[in-house]
Design an enzyme around this catalytic site. Structure first.
Site, PDB file in Angstrom:
ATOM      1  N   SER A 161       0.995  -1.266  -0.049  1.00 19.38           N
ATOM      2  CA  SER A 161      -0.127  -0.031   0.044  1.00 19.38           C
ATOM      3  C   SER A 161       0.818   1.154   0.130  1.00 19.38           C
ATOM      4  O   SER A 161       1.654   1.498  -0.910  1.00 19.38           O
ATOM      5  CB  SER A 161      -0.825  -0.097   1.251  1.00 19.38           C
ATOM      6  OG  SER A 161      -1.974   0.995   1.026  1.00 19.38           O
ATOM      7  N   ASP A 184     -10.134  -5.832  -3.354  1.00 20.90           N
ATOM      8  CA  ASP A 184      -9.477  -4.671  -2.491  1.00 20.90           C
ATOM      9  C   ASP A 184     -10.517  -3.382  -2.564  1.00 20.90           C
ATOM     10  O   ASP A 184     -10.976  -2.990  -3.699  1.00 20.90           O
ATOM     11  CB  ASP A 184      -8.139  -4.272  -2.918  1.00 20.90           C
ATOM     12  CG  ASP A 184      -7.536  -3.239  -2.195  1.00 20.90           C
ATOM     13  OD1 ASP A 184      -8.018  -2.394  -1.329  1.00 20.90           O
ATOM     14  OD2 ASP A 184      -6.317  -3.209  -1.891  1.00 20.90           O
ATOM     15  N   HIS A 226      -7.418  -5.936   0.800  1.00 20.61           N
ATOM     16  CA  HIS A 226      -6.256  -5.161   1.214  1.00 20.61           C
ATOM     17  C   HIS A 226      -5.434  -5.667   2.562  1.00 20.61           C
ATOM     18  O   HIS A 226      -4.531  -4.947   2.707  1.00 20.61           O
ATOM     19  CB  HIS A 226      -6.894  -3.691   1.304  1.00 20.61           C
ATOM     20  CG  HIS A 226      -5.533  -2.678   1.175  1.00 20.61           C
ATOM     21  ND1 HIS A 226      -5.132  -2.698  -0.121  1.00 20.61           N
ATOM     22  CD2 HIS A 226      -4.835  -1.833   2.194  1.00 20.61           C
ATOM     23  CE1 HIS A 226      -3.959  -1.505   0.016  1.00 20.61           C
ATOM     24  NE2 HIS A 226      -4.027  -1.154   1.294  1.00 20.61           N
TER      25      HIS A 226
END
Length: 278
Positions: free
Chosen positions: A147, A223, A256
């Protein structure tokens, strides 16, 4: 350095240290996993950069990297994501800025410029520290992250191609200069002139001529941040335009979380190992 913890894992040693950082002007904490091969001599280094709200602890607890690191004979270093402390400016309650959200950049705006110098910390200070204290082969370094950390890994590799032999990412923020959860942070750290943001945007660094030998990216298809925050298609376009080989895989059904990261962690470490030992 102050040793905070140490435990044996897969024949190697998982440790956590704290030290006074010159770059961040505060104490900083990092984790390092040394495989058993380090007892015989220096081993390659793989840097793992974590995402928003995380510390070094998240990947230690949920990343499941030690077995693969031991199998491949690679040390894994997990820095914190930002400076921390009572004297470090912060915005409590804002998970996208301040503590836990350093974005791996060097801030230029007051009051953040005094502490939020994560690029200098990751690029210069921490490597110098670990090179002096551990049996590491600093000529064989790779970098990856998740991320915000994926964003940091790619931008650092683009700007320092001679440093990192390999780079990969899990669900990276591909274009932080336009993403809703990163654009406000860039403005606070770097000021309103968007020209200064280009140094911390993977797609814009590529447009400005920075290159990688190759790039591996995994992205979860379920996600929740995929369409508005991550947008891997923008990175795909930038790499295709620049002729950078990109292996981008959309993992259907994965979100995620670290359930996604840990699922493909061993594959990433093996991919790095092929390049670090080449």
């Amino acid at each position: 350095m102050e040793l905070l913890s140490a435990s044996k894992a897969f024949g190697g040693s998982q440790r956590v240290y704290r030290h006074e950082s010159t770059a961040c002007a505060c104490p900083m904490t990092f984790a390092i996993y040394l495989p058993h091969q380090a007892e015989e001599g220096p081993v390659p280094v793989l840097w793992y950069l974590s995402g928003l709200t995380c510390t070094h602890q998240n990947v230690m607890d949920k990343g499941e990297y030690r077995a693969a690191a031991a199998a491949n004979g690679i040390a894994v270093i997990c820095p914190d994501t930002s400076p921390r402390g009572e004297d470090v400016p912060d915005e409590p309650g804002n998970w996208q800025f301040g503590s836990g959200a350093g974005f791996y950049l060097d801030a230029t705006q007051a009051p953040y410029a005094a502490n939020y110098r994560m690029e200098s910390y990751i690029r210069d200070e921490l490597p110098e520290l670990v090179a002096r204290n551990f049996p590491l082969d600093m000529s064989r370094q790779g970098i990856f992250g998740h991320s915000m950390g994926g964003h940091g890994a790619i931008t650092l590799a683009l700007k320092n191609p001679e440093r990192y032999r390999s780079v990969s990412a899990f669900a990276p923020i591909s274009q932080p200069s336009t993403a809703g959860w990163s654009r406000p942070a860039l403005e606070k750290y770097l000021g309103p002139d968007e020209a200064g943001w280009r140094a911390y945007d993977s797609t814009l660094l590529i447009a400005d001529g920075h290159r990688l030998k190759e790039l591996l990216v995994d992205q979860g298809g379920a996600d929740g941040f995929l369409e508005e925050g991550l947008r891997p298609q923008l990175l795909e376009i930038a790499c295709a335009t620049a002729g950078i080989p990109l292996q981008l895989t959309l993992r259907e059904g994965y979100d995620h979380s670290y359930n996604f990261v840990s699922t493909f962690m061993a594959q990433h470490i093996a991919w790095h190992a092929e390049r670090l030992f080449a």
